[in-house]
Design a protein around this motif. Structure first.
Motif, PDB file in Angstrom:
ATOM      1  N   GLY A   1      30.517  40.760  22.400  1.00  0.00           N
ATOM      2  CA  GLY A   1      30.066  39.786  21.414  1.00  0.00           C
ATOM      3  C   GLY A   1      30.636  38.410  21.674  1.00  0.00           C
ATOM      4  N   GLN A   2      31.924  38.383  21.965  1.00  0.00           N
ATOM      5  CA  GLN A   2      32.582  37.101  22.236  1.00  0.00           C
ATOM      6  C   GLN A   2      32.024  36.434  23.481  1.00  0.00           C
ATOM      7  OE1 GLN A   2      36.709  38.163  22.245  1.00  0.00           O
ATOM      8  NE2 GLN A   2      36.988  37.672  20.080  1.00  0.00           N
ATOM      9  N   LEU A   3      31.852  37.238  24.522  1.00  0.00           N
ATOM     10  CA  LEU A   3      31.324  36.702  25.778  1.00  0.00           C
ATOM     11  C   LEU A   3      29.916  36.144  25.583  1.00  0.00           C
ATOM     12  CD1 LEU A   3      32.647  39.419  28.251  1.00  0.00           C
ATOM     13  CD2 LEU A   3      33.392  37.051  28.093  1.00  0.00           C
ATOM     14  N   MET A   4      29.106  36.895  24.846  1.00  0.00           N
ATOM     15  CA  MET A   4      27.731  36.450  24.569  1.00  0.00           C
ATOM     16  C   MET A   4      27.760  35.114  23.838  1.00  0.00           C
ATOM     17  SD  MET A   4      25.615  38.742  25.767  1.00  0.00           S
ATOM     18  CE  MET A   4      24.437  39.972  25.238  1.00  0.00           C
ATOM     19  N   ALA A   5      28.662  35.025  22.865  1.00  0.00           N
ATOM     20  CA  ALA A   5      28.748  33.799  22.071  1.00  0.00           C
ATOM     21  C   ALA A   5      29.136  32.616  22.956  1.00  0.00           C
ATOM     22  CB  ALA A   5      29.764  33.983  20.945  1.00  0.00           C
ATOM     23  N   GLN A   6      29.936  32.902  23.978  1.00  0.00           N
ATOM     24  CA  GLN A   6      30.351  31.832  24.882  1.00  0.00           C
ATOM     25  C   GLN A   6      29.342  31.601  25.993  1.00  0.00           C
ATOM     26  OE1 GLN A   6      34.193  33.136  26.254  1.00  0.00           O
ATOM     27  NE2 GLN A   6      34.994  33.255  24.160  1.00  0.00           N
ATOM     28  N   GLY A   7      28.286  32.386  25.969  1.00  0.00           N
ATOM     29  CA  GLY A   7      27.241  32.227  26.972  1.00  0.00           C
ATOM     30  C   GLY A   7      27.572  32.870  28.317  1.00  0.00           C
ATOM     31  N   LYS A   8      28.638  33.676  28.341  1.00  0.00           N
ATOM     32  CA  LYS A   8      29.001  34.326  29.621  1.00  0.00           C
ATOM     33  C   LYS A   8      28.266  35.656  29.740  1.00  0.00           C
ATOM     34  CE  LYS A   8      33.582  32.248  29.497  1.00  0.00           C
ATOM     35  NZ  LYS A   8      34.992  32.513  29.149  1.00  0.00           N
ATOM     36  N   LYS A   9      26.993  35.570  29.917  1.00  0.00           N
ATOM     37  CA  LYS A   9      26.158  36.755  29.876  1.00  0.00           C
ATOM     38  C   LYS A   9      26.462  37.711  31.031  1.00  0.00           C
ATOM     39  CE  LYS A   9      21.494  38.101  28.773  1.00  0.00           C
ATOM     40  NZ  LYS A   9      20.081  37.824  28.860  1.00  0.00           N
ATOM     41  N   ALA A  10      26.689  37.166  32.188  1.00  0.00           N
ATOM     42  CA  ALA A  10      26.935  38.008  33.361  1.00  0.00           C
ATOM     43  C   ALA A  10      28.179  38.873  33.157  1.00  0.00           C
ATOM     44  CB  ALA A  10      27.090  37.133  34.599  1.00  0.00           C
ATOM     45  N   GLU A  11      29.229  38.270  32.637  1.00  0.00           N
ATOM     46  CA  GLU A  11      30.469  39.016  32.397  1.00  0.00           C
ATOM     47  C   GLU A  11      30.246  40.116  31.373  1.00  0.00           C
ATOM     48  OE1 GLU A  11      34.106  36.662  31.719  1.00  0.00           O
ATOM     49  OE2 GLU A  11      33.053  35.037  32.782  1.00  0.00           O
ATOM     50  N   ALA A  12      29.444  39.792  30.373  1.00  0.00           N
ATOM     51  CA  ALA A  12      29.133  40.782  29.341  1.00  0.00           C
ATOM     52  C   ALA A  12      28.409  41.976  29.945  1.00  0.00           C
ATOM     53  CB  ALA A  12      28.292  40.140  28.249  1.00  0.00           C
ATOM     54  N   GLU A  13      27.459  41.689  30.811  1.00  0.00           N
ATOM     55  CA  GLU A  13      26.687  42.763  31.437  1.00  0.00           C
ATOM     56  C   GLU A  13      27.596  43.750  32.166  1.00  0.00           C
ATOM     57  OE1 GLU A  13      23.617  43.496  31.101  1.00  0.00           O
ATOM     58  OE2 GLU A  13      22.816  41.679  30.149  1.00  0.00           O
ATOM     59  N   VAL A  14      28.636  43.223  32.770  1.00  0.00           N
ATOM     60  CA  VAL A  14      29.560  44.085  33.513  1.00  0.00           C
ATOM     61  C   VAL A  14      30.172  45.120  32.571  1.00  0.00           C
ATOM     62  CG1 VAL A  14      31.717  44.153  34.812  1.00  0.00           C
ATOM     63  CG2 VAL A  14      30.086  42.293  35.192  1.00  0.00           C
ATOM     64  N   ILE A  15      30.565  44.669  31.395  1.00  0.00           N
ATOM     65  CA  ILE A  15      31.187  45.596  30.438  1.00  0.00           C
ATOM     66  C   ILE A  15      30.153  46.572  29.880  1.00  0.00           C
ATOM     67  CG2 ILE A  15      32.522  45.803  28.328  1.00  0.00           C
ATOM     68  CD1 ILE A  15      33.549  42.980  28.807  1.00  0.00           C
ATOM     69  N   ILE A  16      28.972  46.030  29.579  1.00  0.00           N
ATOM     70  CA  ILE A  16      27.912  46.894  29.045  1.00  0.00           C
ATOM     71  C   ILE A  16      27.628  48.045  29.994  1.00  0.00           C
ATOM     72  CG2 ILE A  16      25.454  47.003  28.499  1.00  0.00           C
ATOM     73  CD1 ILE A  16      25.689  44.196  27.320  1.00  0.00           C
ATOM     74  N   ALA A  17      27.621  47.737  31.261  1.00  0.00           N
ATOM     75  CA  ALA A  17      27.325  48.757  32.263  1.00  0.00           C
ATOM     76  C   ALA A  17      28.330  49.907  32.198  1.00  0.00           C
ATOM     77  CB  ALA A  17      27.333  48.120  33.655  1.00  0.00           C
ATOM     78  N   LYS A  18      29.540  49.584  31.749  1.00  0.00           N
ATOM     79  CA  LYS A  18      30.595  50.614  31.739  1.00  0.00           C
ATOM     80  C   LYS A  18      30.586  51.471  30.487  1.00  0.00           C
ATOM     81  CE  LYS A  18      34.033  47.798  32.561  1.00  0.00           C
ATOM     82  NZ  LYS A  18      35.343  47.194  32.901  1.00  0.00           N
ATOM     83  N   THR A  19      29.758  51.106  29.498  1.00  0.00           N
ATOM     84  CA  THR A  19      29.858  51.773  28.200  1.00  0.00           C
ATOM     85  C   THR A  19      29.083  53.083  28.095  1.00  0.00           C
ATOM     86  OG1 THR A  19      28.035  50.434  27.400  1.00  0.00           O
ATOM     87  CG2 THR A  19      30.264  49.657  26.894  1.00  0.00           C
ATOM     88  N   GLY A  20      28.214  53.309  29.040  1.00  0.00           N
ATOM     89  CA  GLY A  20      27.323  54.468  28.946  1.00  0.00           C
ATOM     90  C   GLY A  20      28.016  55.795  28.729  1.00  0.00           C
ATOM     91  N   GLU A  21      28.980  56.110  29.594  1.00  0.00           N
ATOM     92  CA  GLU A  21      29.597  57.432  29.518  1.00  0.00           C
ATOM     93  C   GLU A  21      30.431  57.589  28.246  1.00  0.00           C
ATOM     94  OE1 GLU A  21      32.935  57.623  32.619  1.00  0.00           O
ATOM     95  OE2 GLU A  21      31.726  55.893  33.235  1.00  0.00           O
ATOM     96  N   ALA A  22      31.095  56.505  27.855  1.00  0.00           N
ATOM     97  CA  ALA A  22      31.897  56.561  26.636  1.00  0.00           C
ATOM     98  C   ALA A  22      31.011  56.906  25.450  1.00  0.00           C
ATOM     99  CB  ALA A  22      32.581  55.218  26.401  1.00  0.00           C
ATOM    100  N   LYS A  23      29.808  56.404  25.495  1.00  0.00           N
ATOM    101  CA  LYS A  23      28.871  56.638  24.399  1.00  0.00           C
ATOM    102  C   LYS A  23      28.521  58.120  24.279  1.00  0.00           C
ATOM    103  CE  LYS A  23      24.749  54.744  22.475  1.00  0.00           C
ATOM    104  NZ  LYS A  23      23.395  54.273  22.785  1.00  0.00           N
ATOM    105  N   GLU A  24      28.296  58.726  25.427  1.00  0.00           N
ATOM    106  CA  GLU A  24      27.959  60.145  25.401  1.00  0.00           C
ATOM    107  C   GLU A  24      29.137  60.976  24.923  1.00  0.00           C
ATOM    108  OE1 GLU A  24      26.055  61.872  28.919  1.00  0.00           O
ATOM    109  OE2 GLU A  24      24.852  60.025  28.951  1.00  0.00           O
TER     110      GLU A  24
END
Length: 425
Positions: free
Chosen positions: A61-84
């Motif tokens: 959320g913070q990264l998105m707010a700062q417009g650092k979309k690419a950095e955010a994507e990196v974290i999003i990519a890692k969230t999949g397994e934790a979700k399961e």
RNA sequence: GGAGGGAUGGCAGAGUGGUCGAAUGCGGCGGUCUUGAAAACCGUUGAGGCGCAAGUCUCCGGGGGUUCGAAUCCCUCUCCCUCCGCCA
């Protein structure tokens, strides 16, 4: 439902209480404690995982707010397994909780230390007697008199509805109305607040007072609308405050309520159900207390004294029994039964049952009270009949019958009945 | 029974995808001032779970779903309001 903390701290005392009540399988206690332990571990695990996931989401959320979309994507990519993993844990957790509560709900309330340990009704302790147990042989059972006079019509009851649903005709119909009025007026004078509750309740309410899952066969069900016909006013009246935090300064709360009561009484037969002894529908005025935990046993004595004086005011011979451990129900921690004498049957008839449930019902229903310091505590609930009508009617007919066949009206009811004899009512 | 609108903390009422467990007002509690009270001003103020604690999780009518993230979007149930129908 008992406090899991109490199970953990005093498992042996709980088991002893169960055995005293006649339960054979005390392993429920160990199972509840074990499953609680497992559940608590699972909670801790899930909470830690969730904390991590929340942290990540916040970062994104913070990264998105700062417009650092690419950095955010990196974290999003890692969230999949934790979700399961989270999903699996959540499912496991709700299962564990159900198991735990399943055990907990099947453990009965523990008898108070003042309750006599016993195995049969003979172990109940008579604690009070009033009046003479009349034995004259000319006294007839109430059903003979009532049928001769056409006051109670059992046959037409069977035709119209079924066994256990009699019609009351003329003087007896009026006597019942007089009794209801008298009971309610007396309760009001004693500080009870009269309420008229619904006569059917939903499933949550039936669960709240413990009719489900323990005693569901006792109730008539209206399946289309998922209602239960109340077996006692205790159900709607106690549920009145379900899921509420009361103000401690409002306690004690004392309610009186008249309702019909419906009970299937599956398995009853023979002389036990003769006449008015046991019906599928009957009238009752119920008394309900909600009090601070520290005063519930004083309240029980107050309730008992009130009910005794009520029976006495009708001039009926009766006795009070302190019920032994085996003769108490699942939910009570202490119970008195009041029984009137039936000279026509030469036996005692239960007309009231006054019980302290401590916090057993309140925990299940989440009825709590908040004091001035802001601390919140479960209330204690009590109830007692004040009184159940049919057996009182039976006792009046049988105790007030005269050698000439006349049935007199108790003094306190004469103004309500507008006569002193049923024959002229 | 049919059509439409709604449900947010003790109450009222904002909030329509990201530091929101949630603005603001009222109420409650504590304080300043006052002989006392009121007014004014300042502060504070939901519940529950796990944990010795630090802490952490859950809850915006209930349940389920979408999403990295839900008070906010979708489905469903319940309840409330308005209109129609029925009715003691």
């Amino acid at each position: 439902m008992l406090d899991i903390q109490r199970l953990r701290e005093f498992p042996d005392a709980i088991k002893q209480g169960m055995l005293a009540k006649g339960e054979k399988d005390t392993s429920l206690v160990d199972k509840a404690i074990q499953s609680d332990e497992t559940w608590r571990h699972a909670v801790a695990e899930l909470d830690a995982k969730r904390a991590e996931a929340n942290k990540q989401a916040k970062e994104i959320g913070q990264l998105m707010a700062q417009g650092k979309k690419a950095e955010a994507e990196v974290i999003i990519a890692k969230t999949g397994e934790a979700k399961e993993a989270l999903k699996a844990l959540e499912e496991g957790l709700s299962e564990l909780k159900e198991t735990r509560n399943g055990y907990l709900l099947r453990i009965p309330n523990v008898p108070h230390e003042s309750v006599p340990v016993g195995k049969t009704p003979e172990d109940n302790q008579p604690v009070h007697h009033h009046g003479e147990a009349l034995t004259e042989s000319w006294r007839k059972p109430h059903w003979e008199i009532a049928e001769e006079q056409g006051w109670i019509d059992f046959k037409r009851g069977v035709k119209v509805t079924g066994a256990g649903f009699p019609f009351y005709v003329g003087p007896i119909a009026r006597l019942q109305r007089a009794l209801i009025q008298y009971f309610l007026d007396t309760a009001t004078d004693a500080g009870f607040t009269e309420i008229q509750p619904p006569f059917v309740v939903n499933e949550d309410s039936a669960r709240g007072t413990g009719q489900i899952p323990d005693k569901e066969d006792m109730m008539y069900v209206i399946p289309r609308d998922e209602f239960f016909a109340i077996p006692t006013a205790e159900v709607p009246v106690t549920n009145f405050h379900r899921d509420e935090v009361l103000s401690a300064s409002d306690l004690p709360l004392k309610y009186s309520a008249y309702t019909p009561c419906w009970r299937r009484e599956a398995g009853s037969y023979g002389k036990e159900v003769r006449g008015l002894n046991r019906l599928h529908q009957f009238d009752k005025v119920e008394l309900v207390y909600m009090v601070p935990a520290s005063t519930s046993y004083e309240a029980l004595e107050e309730l008992r004294t009130y009910v005794e004086s009520l029976i006495e005011s009708l001039g009926l011979s009766y006795r009070t029994l302190l019920m032994c451990t085996a003769d108490m129900g699942f939910t009570q921690s202490k119970k008195y039964d009041m029984e009137v004498w039936s000279p026509g049957q030469q036996r005692w008839l239960e007309v009231s049952s006054c019980s302290n449930f401590e916090d057993f019902q309140a925990r299940r229903m989440m009825i709590r009270a908040k004091d001035e310091q802001g601390s919140i505590e479960l209330v204690h609930t009590l109830n007692g009949s004040g009184l159940a009508l049919p057996r009182i009617v039976a006792a009046i007919i049988e105790q007030y019958q005269q050698p000439n066949g006349q049935i007199l009206v108790p003094d306190v009811l004469q103004s309500y009945m507008r006569t002193d004899s049923l024959d002229t009512a």
